[in-house]
Design a protein around this motif. Structure first.
Motif, PDB file in Angstrom:
ATOM      1  N   VAL A 237       9.010 -56.893  23.447  1.00  0.00           N
ATOM      2  CA  VAL A 237       8.464 -55.574  23.832  1.00  0.00           C
ATOM      3  C   VAL A 237       7.058 -55.397  23.256  1.00  0.00           C
ATOM      4  N   PHE A 238       6.938 -55.585  21.957  1.00  0.00           N
ATOM      5  CA  PHE A 238       5.625 -55.462  21.309  1.00  0.00           C
ATOM      6  C   PHE A 238       5.308 -56.712  20.482  1.00  0.00           C
ATOM      7  N   PRO A 239       4.955 -57.822  21.167  1.00  0.00           N
ATOM      8  CA  PRO A 239       4.661 -59.040  20.397  1.00  0.00           C
ATOM      9  C   PRO A 239       3.458 -58.872  19.465  1.00  0.00           C
ATOM     10  N   ASP A 240       2.627 -57.841  19.742  1.00  0.00           N
ATOM     11  CA  ASP A 240       1.462 -57.603  18.876  1.00  0.00           C
ATOM     12  C   ASP A 240       1.688 -56.451  17.902  1.00  0.00           C
ATOM     13  N   ALA A 241       2.940 -56.107  17.674  1.00  0.00           N
ATOM     14  CA  ALA A 241       3.233 -54.997  16.756  1.00  0.00           C
ATOM     15  C   ALA A 241       2.534 -55.222  15.418  1.00  0.00           C
ATOM     16  N   ASP A 242       2.134 -54.125  14.782  1.00  0.00           N
ATOM     17  CA  ASP A 242       1.405 -54.225  13.510  1.00  0.00           C
ATOM     18  C   ASP A 242       2.310 -54.687  12.374  1.00  0.00           C
ATOM     19  N   LEU A 243       3.572 -54.286  12.462  1.00  0.00           N
ATOM     20  CA  LEU A 243       4.528 -54.679  11.429  1.00  0.00           C
ATOM     21  C   LEU A 243       5.864 -54.992  12.094  1.00  0.00           C
ATOM     22  N   LYS A 244       6.422 -56.165  11.758  1.00  0.00           N
ATOM     23  CA  LYS A 244       7.707 -56.567  12.312  1.00  0.00           C
ATOM     24  C   LYS A 244       8.676 -56.837  11.167  1.00  0.00           C
ATOM     25  N   ILE A 245       9.836 -56.198  11.238  1.00  0.00           N
ATOM     26  CA  ILE A 245      10.848 -56.413  10.210  1.00  0.00           C
ATOM     27  C   ILE A 245      12.115 -56.914  10.896  1.00  0.00           C
ATOM     28  N   PHE A 246      12.715 -57.947  10.333  1.00  0.00           N
ATOM     29  CA  PHE A 246      13.952 -58.486  10.884  1.00  0.00           C
ATOM     30  C   PHE A 246      15.069 -58.233   9.879  1.00  0.00           C
ATOM     31  N   MET A 247      16.038 -57.402  10.273  1.00  0.00           N
ATOM     32  CA  MET A 247      17.076 -56.988   9.325  1.00  0.00           C
ATOM     33  C   MET A 247      18.372 -57.763   9.482  1.00  0.00           C
ATOM     34  N   THR A 248      18.976 -58.027   8.359  1.00  0.00           N
ATOM     35  CA  THR A 248      20.268 -58.704   8.366  1.00  0.00           C
ATOM     36  C   THR A 248      21.103 -58.206   7.181  1.00  0.00           C
ATOM     37  N   ALA A 249      22.428 -58.399   7.295  1.00  0.00           N
ATOM     38  CA  ALA A 249      23.355 -58.080   6.197  1.00  0.00           C
ATOM     39  C   ALA A 249      24.658 -58.799   6.523  1.00  0.00           C
ATOM     40  N   SER A 250      25.530 -58.960   5.538  1.00  0.00           N
ATOM     41  CA  SER A 250      26.752 -59.733   5.783  1.00  0.00           C
ATOM     42  C   SER A 250      27.643 -59.009   6.795  1.00  0.00           C
ATOM     43  N   VAL A 251      28.483 -59.787   7.493  1.00  0.00           N
ATOM     44  CA  VAL A 251      29.355 -59.212   8.537  1.00  0.00           C
ATOM     45  C   VAL A 251      30.278 -58.146   7.944  1.00  0.00           C
ATOM     46  N   ASP A 252      30.874 -58.431   6.780  1.00  0.00           N
ATOM     47  CA  ASP A 252      31.820 -57.473   6.204  1.00  0.00           C
ATOM     48  C   ASP A 252      31.146 -56.159   5.842  1.00  0.00           C
ATOM     49  N   ILE A 253      29.960 -56.251   5.320  1.00  0.00           N
ATOM     50  CA  ILE A 253      29.248 -55.022   4.952  1.00  0.00           C
ATOM     51  C   ILE A 253      28.870 -54.236   6.210  1.00  0.00           C
ATOM     52  N   ARG A 254      28.435 -54.944   7.230  1.00  0.00           N
ATOM     53  CA  ARG A 254      28.082 -54.250   8.475  1.00  0.00           C
ATOM     54  C   ARG A 254      29.310 -53.593   9.115  1.00  0.00           C
ATOM     55  N   ALA A 255      30.444 -54.312   9.077  1.00  0.00           N
ATOM     56  CA  ALA A 255      31.667 -53.763   9.669  1.00  0.00           C
ATOM     57  C   ALA A 255      32.084 -52.488   8.923  1.00  0.00           C
TER      58      ALA A 255
END
Ligand code: DC
Length: 231
Positions: free
Chosen positions: A141-159
């Motif tokens: 969508v915005f390949p030229d975005a000024d800031l890109k953050i990729f978020m992750t967390a363990s499956v159990d915590i997300r559930a």
């Protein structure tokens, strides 16, 4: 004058992307756009029209009616937040339910649906001063975005987070089902042909398994300041 940024937040399901993105938008007085809500609204439309269900996926029907699907974000002053509207109806609550959640990955794999959503998202982005969360914001969508953050967390915590969120909303849910749905969505999101979920090369990874929202805000503030003012 202060530079207005486009901030892209991507990552796995139920990582707290929307909570984090909303908090950043609030602090900077930016517009927050939950792109997942757009795919969810399309999915709700498809469920109601009988285009998707258990063992059903009428892709042609969906594509034929794409132009009849109007999605808006309308500000609700009572809760100080925007809510998702589908063809002028407030669907904020319904799109978060188990039924929409269990079909949304299949709907979001359809190329024409994605093309339409990306078009709408880019239209919103022309104003800058925006925080958008999703799966392909930094990559497509915005390949030229000024800031890109990729978020992750363990499956159990997300559930656990997702389960608590649904329970708090008064919905009846089963923890194992929620967990399974997250795993299935991860696999579908990462393996679809069009715009699969992946980290943009220039995105910064944030694993928030053991972080509160305030800790995430402390982390991101420094990064944003650098982007705005240099260092
Ligand atoms: O973030 P969410 O869980 O509300 O997103 C719902 C679904 O929509 C998710 O399973 C993947 C899809 N999605 C997508 O394909 N691209 C986006 N930019 C946002 C969401």
């Amino acid at each position: 004058m202060e530079k207005k940024l486009i901030i892209a937040i991507d990552g796995y399901s139920s990582c707290g992307k929307s909570t984090f993105a909303r908090a950043i938008a609030k602090e900077l007085d930016y517009i927050f756009i939950d792109s997942g809500a757009m795919y969810r609204a399309v999915t709700l439309y498809c469920i109601r029209r009988g285009f998707v269900g258990k063992g059903i996926l009428n892709t042609e029907g969906i594509i034929n009616e794409l132009n009849d699907i109007h999605i808006e974000f309308v500000y609700n002053p009572d809760i100080l937040e925007c809510e998702t509207y589908l063809n002028s109806e407030n669907v904020e609550r319904e799109i978060r339910g188990v039924e929409v959640t269990s079909h949304v990955s299949r709907i979001s794999q359809i190329a024409e649906v994605r093309a339409r959503m990306v078009e709408l998202q880019r239209q919103i982005g022309v104003f800058k001063g925006i925080v958008m969360d999703g799966r392909d914001i930094g990559t497509v969508v915005f390949p030229d975005a000024d800031l890109k953050i990729f978020m992750t967390a363990s499956v159990d915590i997300r559930a656990k987070r997702r389960f608590d969120e649904l329970i708090n909303k008064g919905l009846e849910v089963n923890f194992e089902e929620v967990r399974k749905n997250i795993i299935v969505r991860d696999i579908t999101d990462e393996n679809r042909d069009i715009s699969p979920l992946r980290k943009a090369d220039d995105a910064i990874v944030l694993d928030n398994s053991r972080m509160t929202v305030e800790e995430q805000m402390i982390w991101v503030r420094q990064i944003i300041e650098k982007k705005m003012y240099g260092s």
